[in-house]
Structures are given as structure tokens and as C-alpha cells.
Design an enzyme around this catalytic site. Structure first.
Site, PDB file in Angstrom:
ATOM      1  N   TYR A 120       0.849  -1.182   0.000  1.00  0.00           N
ATOM      2  CA  TYR A 120       0.000   0.000   0.000  1.00  0.00           C
ATOM      3  C   TYR A 120       0.881   1.227   0.000  1.00  0.00           C
ATOM      4  O   TYR A 120       1.827   1.324   0.780  1.00  0.00           O
ATOM      5  CB  TYR A 120      -0.909   0.005   1.235  1.00  0.00           C
ATOM      6  CG  TYR A 120      -1.805   1.224   1.330  1.00  0.00           C
ATOM      7  CD1 TYR A 120      -2.855   1.401   0.430  1.00  0.00           C
ATOM      8  CD2 TYR A 120      -1.602   2.198   2.307  1.00  0.00           C
ATOM      9  CE1 TYR A 120      -3.679   2.515   0.508  1.00  0.00           C
ATOM     10  CE2 TYR A 120      -2.438   3.316   2.394  1.00  0.00           C
ATOM     11  CZ  TYR A 120      -3.472   3.470   1.495  1.00  0.00           C
ATOM     12  OH  TYR A 120      -4.296   4.563   1.574  1.00  0.00           O
ATOM     13  N   ASP A 147       9.386   2.671  -0.203  1.00  0.00           N
ATOM     14  CA  ASP A 147       8.343   3.330   0.570  1.00  0.00           C
ATOM     15  C   ASP A 147       8.520   2.954   2.036  1.00  0.00           C
ATOM     16  O   ASP A 147       8.167   1.857   2.466  1.00  0.00           O
ATOM     17  CB  ASP A 147       6.958   2.919   0.061  1.00  0.00           C
ATOM     18  CG  ASP A 147       5.843   3.636   0.820  1.00  0.00           C
ATOM     19  OD1 ASP A 147       6.167   4.400   1.759  1.00  0.00           O
ATOM     20  OD2 ASP A 147       4.671   3.427   0.484  1.00  0.00           O
ATOM     21  N   LYS A 172       4.261   8.856   8.991  1.00  0.00           N
ATOM     22  CA  LYS A 172       4.071   8.254  10.307  1.00  0.00           C
ATOM     23  C   LYS A 172       5.109   8.720  11.348  1.00  0.00           C
ATOM     24  O   LYS A 172       4.967   9.828  11.839  1.00  0.00           O
ATOM     25  CB  LYS A 172       3.997   6.739  10.144  1.00  0.00           C
ATOM     26  CG  LYS A 172       2.788   6.411   9.239  1.00  0.00           C
ATOM     27  CD  LYS A 172       2.386   4.980   9.091  1.00  0.00           C
ATOM     28  CE  LYS A 172       1.069   4.911   8.313  1.00  0.00           C
ATOM     29  NZ  LYS A 172       1.081   4.094   7.115  1.00  0.00           N
TER      30      LYS A 172
END
Ligand SMILES: *Cc1c(COP(=O)(O)O)cnc(C)c1O
Length: 427
Positions: free
Chosen positions: A143, A237, A265
Site C-alpha cells: 500500500y 516506501d 508516520k
């Protein structure tokens, strides 16, 4: 007692689609009503009914020091007092960028954005701008946020151009995205045979969005080599793994270096922050130095930078942080595994740094298809539900990873294992 949460959820559903601002929060895959959170307190979440939960989600990764860490709180309060946003440069941006640059030896410059979605979207634009190529390679189950070209599903058979996985995404956009199976070298090679117009591979080097599934060393090496051979860029990523699996992210754990790295995050310490970063030659293509356009009114927001900067400095000041967190993660999954074994339930467990994962499966899945095929989702749903009832808050899907914060103690973990022991008997 979930009365207030049930009411809050019903009220929310009146004015917010599905009652939530990000779909996973709605608990669709496990059923039941999501607790509405009143506040956090160290290792715990407290909901509007006053229930306390030991939090293994941590806002899906950012809160490595738990809730209401006093250093981060103080930094944020001090910054807030000076104003919330200026739309003009502040020194905090340079300071946070410098912390990231110092930790990653292949990164010279960082551009801040407001989410992981923006980070990967911008990284892909940059890769296309640098290479002059159009197609991208993405792996099923990874994702990278919800931008159009990444909301793809594989066509029939792998290594094919993707089709939209959501209405509202034109097929004209996803036709530039090649979808491959994770950890499948042959499949990846086929992509590069099929297209000489590949700008980049984007990958979660340690996947946390199909459950916790690390890529094999050989697979990552192949990603690197194919990119080099075909003039494509490798985008790691690290929105989830950055400063989560080690102080140098997945980059510090795997042998392969990315050309562009994306963050989110943890680097925001709980505030909305994303970033993408690369060496100075690649970043020279980015506006205003170069022609690849990218912008953001609230990007580099001082309050968000202060939270992120404090987090990264705390990380840097404790060199044994990830070992300590990993010991706890290992203690937890070992305990869960033992509880499962005692009841003849298949459980696959894994940890790296402060991340962990467990699958109710008899074999360890290596890609998205195997997660879907091997896992007992029904059993997970029951486990999740019973653990919530006992005050243990795990991610509400088998397709998510778990996190340990510094606020979680061995005693808390042992309580969790004891609860799991009771529950496994009924699964
Ligand atoms: C969470 C995540 C994103 C998306 O970040 P948002 O801030 O939710 O937009 C992208 N990539 C990975 C690997 C993620 O875990």
C-alpha cells in the site's frame, strides 16, 4: 460497556460516510462498532465509555513513544504558542530534514508534505520527471496511499498492467502501472521484458499492509539490479518502516538502497507529516530548483515539524531503543505462538524492530495471494473481538501490522499473553 461508542458511531454515520475518515477505522473486516477514543495515556487508549486498551496500533505506526509523551507534548505546546502556520520557511524544517539526512547515507535532501499518500505520489512524479519514462511497477498487497495511479489491481495473471481497484480512477491512469507479485523474481523480470518505459519500482521493502511480510534479500537485490540495468529508479516506501524497524528504517536492515525514499508516520510524531528524499542530483529536478512541480500550503508546518523533530532526536539519543522494542515484540509474539500451539492453532509470527505481525495460518505467507489463501480470517475476527473486550487493541484486520511503543512494559505484554491463552481455547 460500549454504549457511548455505539451512539458516537451512529451519530458519526449521519454526517460522515461510514462514520470514519479512513475506512479501516470502521472495523468492517472484524465486525462490531469501533470504540470512539477519548484520549491516550502512555501505552493505553481510553474510549468514550471509559474502557482502557493496551494499544498495539499507535495511530497505525507514528506513536513510537506512546501517547502523550511529555517531550513531544512540550515541544508542540511551545511551538503552538508562536503561531500555527505561516506559509513561509521555518528553521524547524531544516532541522528535521537534517536529522533524516544524517540517518540515511544515500539521502542529501528532503521535501516535506502532509501525508504518506502525498509522499509516494510526489516521489513517483519525481521518478518520472528524472527518467522521462511513464510506467511504474507496483507489487500486489503493498500500500502506498490512495493516489489514482496506485489504486490498481492486477489483471488476470500477474505482471500485467493494472486495472482500477476503485471506481473514480480512470483506466487511462492505471494503464501506466504494472502490477507484480511480491517476492516473485520471475514476475518482476517479466515486467521489464514487457515494457522499456519503466520510470520506477515502488516497494514496501518490509511490507506492513498485507500483514507483516518482509521481502526476501534476493528479491530486493533483483529490484535494485533491474532498475540499474533499465535506467529506472527504485522507490523504497518507508512511510511505515522509517524509524520503526531501526533508526535507519528498512534501509538499515536490508542490503539494498533506494534512489528515492518516502517517509510518513514516525517522522511526524503523531502529526500529519510525510516526506520524500533522495540524493542531490535527483532532488535537483524538483521545483523550484528544477522543473518537476510539487507544492503544499501547509507543508513543513511548524507544529508538525516540532513533533517529528522531537521524536527523531529522542530516537537518536537512545541507541538501544530498537533492541529493547524488539525484545518486547518478540516476547509478545512468542507468547501468542505458545498459546496457539497449546490449542493446536496454526499461528505464523514475525518481528523486526518495533514491528510485529501474526497470521492465523499453517504456513508463512510470502505475498498477498498467500495471505488471502492461507489465513483464517474468521478466527482472527473472533480473536480480535475477544481481545478488545479484554482491553487489548490490535489492528482490526489480518492485513495490518502491529507496533510496540516504549510505553509498553513486559508486564503489560504478559497480561496480553494471558488473555490470549484464555481466548485461544475458544477459537
Ligand atoms: C500508511 C502508508 C502510506 C500512506 O500514508 P498516509 O499518511 O495514510 O497517506 C503509504 N505507504 C505506506 C507503506 C504506508 O504504510
Amino acid at each position: 460497556m460500549f454504549e457511548k461508542s455505539v451512539k458516537a458511531y451512529n451519530d458519526a454515520c449521519e454526517v460522515i460516510p461510514g462514520g470514519v475518515d479512513s475506512p479501516v477505522r470502521a472495523f468492517k473486516s472484524v465486525g462490531g462498532t469501533p470504540p470512539f477514543i477519548e484520549k491516550g495515556e502512555g501505552a493505553y487508549l481510553i474510549d468514550v465509555d471509559g474502557n482502557r486498551y493496551l494499544d498495539f496500533v499507535q495511530s497505525w505506526g507514528p506513536l513510537i513513544f506512546g501517547h502523550c509523551d511529555s517531550d513531544i507534548e512540550q515541544a508542540v505546546i511551545q511551538t503552538v504558542k508562536k503561531g500555527l502556520s505561516f506559509g513561509a520557511p521555518v528553521v524547524l524544517e531544516t532541522e528535521l530534514a537534517a536529522e533524516i539526512v544524517e540517518m540515511y547515507d544515500n539521502i542529501d535532501k528532503v521535501r516535506f508534505v502532509n501525508s504518506g499518500t502525498e509522499a509516494t505520489m510526489s516521489a513517483i512524479r519525481l521518478a518520472r520527471g528524472v527518467t522521462g519514462k511513464n510506467n511504474i511497477v507496483k507489487f500486489e498487497g503493498c500500500y502506498h496511499g490512495h493516489s489514482d495511479s496506485l489504486l490498481v489491481q492486477a489483471g488476470s495473471g500477474m505482471a500485467t498492467f493494472g486495472t482500477p481497484s476503485s471506481p473514480g480512477v480512470p483506466a487511462d491512469l492505471t494503464k501506466h502501472t504494472l502490477v507484480c507479485e511480491y517476492n516473485n523474481i520471475e514476475d518482476l523480470k517479466k515486467c521489464f521484458e514487457q515494457s522499456d518505459d519503466i520510470a520506477c519500482i515502488i516497494i514496501e521493502p518490509i511490507a506492513g499492509n498485507m500483514g507483516f511480510v518482509p521481502a526476501s534479500k534476493e528479491f530486493l537485490k533483483e529490484c535494485r539490479e533491474l532498475c540499474d540495468k533499465h535506467g529506472a529508479l527504485l522507490i523504497l516506501d518507508e512511510v511505515m518502516t522509517g524509524f520503526r524497524v531501526s533508526s535507519t528504517g528498512a534501509h538499515g536492515v536490508i542490503d539494498v538502497k533506494g534512489d528515492i525514499v518516502t517517509f510518513g508516520k514516525v517522522i511526524g510524531g503523531g502529526m500529519p507529516v510525510g516526506a520524500f528524499a533522495a540524493n542531490k542530483d535527483i532532488m535537483a529536478h524538483l521545483s523550484p530548483d528544477g522543473a518537476v512541480y510539487q507544492a503544499g500550503t501547509l507543508s513543513g508546518n511548524p507544529v508538525a515539524m516540532a513533533a517529528g523533530l522531537t521524536s527523531l532526536r529522542k530516537i537518536k539519543s537512545n541507541t538501544s531503543l530498537y533492541e529493547e522494542l524488539n525484545k518486547k515484540a518478540q516476547r509478545l509474539v512468542d507468547g501468542l505462538k505458545e498459546a496457539a500451539n497449546a490449542n493446536s492453532i496454526g499461528l505464523q509470527v514475525r518481528t523486526i524492530g518495533s514491528m510485529f505481525g501474526f497470521f492465523f495460518a499453517d504456513k508463512e505467507p510470502k505475498n498477498f495471494k498467500e495471505v488471502s489463501e492461507f489465513c483464517n480470517f474468521d478466527r482472527f475476527g473472533k480473536f480480535h473481538h475477544e481481545m478488545i473486550k479484554r482491553g487489548f487493541y490490535f489492528a482490526c484486520s489480518q492485513y495490518e501490522a502491529g507496533f510496540i511503543s516504549t510505553a509498553i512494559t513486559d508486564e503489560m505484554i504478559d497480561d496480553c499473553i494471558n488473555a490470549a491463552n484464555e481466548i485461544m481455547k475458544e477459537l
